[in-house]
Write a protein that holds these residues in place. Sequence first.
Motif, mmCIF file in Angstrom:
data_model
loop_
_atom_site.group_PDB
_atom_site.id
_atom_site.type_symbol
_atom_site.label_atom_id
_atom_site.label_comp_id
_atom_site.label_asym_id
_atom_site.label_seq_id
_atom_site.Cartn_x
_atom_site.Cartn_y
_atom_site.Cartn_z
ATOM 1 N N THR A 37 32.254 36.187 35.795
ATOM 2 C CA THR A 37 32.330 37.231 34.783
ATOM 3 C C THR A 37 31.073 38.089 34.853
ATOM 4 O OG1 THR A 37 31.338 35.820 33.072
ATOM 5 C CG2 THR A 37 33.736 35.854 33.204
ATOM 6 N N LEU A 77 37.010 34.619 29.596
ATOM 7 C CA LEU A 77 36.364 34.984 28.331
ATOM 8 C C LEU A 77 35.379 33.915 27.888
ATOM 9 C CD1 LEU A 77 35.922 36.771 25.883
ATOM 10 C CD2 LEU A 77 37.970 35.745 24.846
ATOM 11 N N GLN A 96 35.519 42.881 24.990
ATOM 12 C CA GLN A 96 36.645 43.692 25.448
ATOM 13 C C GLN A 96 36.753 43.576 26.958
ATOM 14 O OE1 GLN A 96 36.466 47.804 24.307
ATOM 15 N NE2 GLN A 96 38.423 48.277 25.251
ATOM 16 N N TYR A 97 37.906 43.146 27.437
ATOM 17 C CA TYR A 97 38.157 43.031 28.872
ATOM 18 C C TYR A 97 38.409 44.422 29.435
ATOM 19 C CZ TYR A 97 40.111 41.247 33.235
ATOM 20 O OH TYR A 97 40.336 40.959 34.553
ATOM 21 N N GLU A 100 38.653 44.066 36.636
ATOM 22 C CA GLU A 100 38.047 43.116 37.572
ATOM 23 C C GLU A 100 37.571 43.819 38.827
ATOM 24 O OE1 GLU A 100 41.964 41.209 39.675
ATOM 25 O OE2 GLU A 100 41.466 40.454 37.699
ATOM 26 N N HIS A 113 35.463 39.220 36.605
ATOM 27 C CA HIS A 113 36.115 39.729 35.407
ATOM 28 C C HIS A 113 35.071 40.464 34.561
ATOM 29 C CE1 HIS A 113 39.647 37.278 36.329
ATOM 30 N NE2 HIS A 113 38.756 36.394 36.755
ATOM 31 N N TYR A 115 33.621 42.478 31.222
ATOM 32 C CA TYR A 115 33.720 42.515 29.762
ATOM 33 C C TYR A 115 32.638 43.412 29.183
ATOM 34 C CZ TYR A 115 36.809 38.460 29.874
ATOM 35 O OH TYR A 115 37.852 37.614 30.108
ATOM 36 N N CYS A 161 30.379 47.816 37.178
ATOM 37 C CA CYS A 161 30.788 47.583 35.790
ATOM 38 C C CYS A 161 30.386 48.770 34.911
ATOM 39 C CB CYS A 161 30.170 46.284 35.275
ATOM 40 S SG CYS A 161 30.763 45.796 33.627
#
Length: 171
Positions: A37, A77, A96-97, A100, A113, A115, A161
């Motif tokens: 993540t 998560l 909040q997602y 990816e 992932h 977030y 990201c």
Amino acid sequence: MSKLIHKWKQLSLIESDIELPNQKKVTHTTITHPGATVILPLFSNGNLLLLKQFRPSINDWLYELPAGTLESGELPLDCAMRELEEETHYSANHFQYIGELIPLAGFCDEVQHLYIAKELNKTSRLTCDDDEIIEVLSLTISEVEQMIIDGKINDSKTIACLSKARLCGYI
């Protein structure tokens, strides 16, 4: 046919005989990875939480977003919540997602992932791994973007990201 070449922690080096879409048969070597993540923590004043972290693999410091590897059976998560608190001394009331990343498709099956974490709260938990030396920073989005432009931030997961969050209108 697949053959385990080497295993270390949660990573494995696997050599497999595969058939490509053009029917050509090849031997391909892949690093299997449980996934990870990447967390973009936002303070209520709009600043971003960024880490300055020493990375032994490159023997240098990186400016990067908090991130971490999924543990066995762990949901992304849950990993994001755990890593944020372990690495930054903050928890968040809202995650909040946002998608990816596939960072190393040429030789690794890792999926990262992404977030955004909001409503940050200071916690008492800071349990870094033995090889983690981390400084937590609060920077404006403009400062972070200028660091990318200047080459001070060159961590791909961080740039990707931030770009995803900016392009989607989250920041």
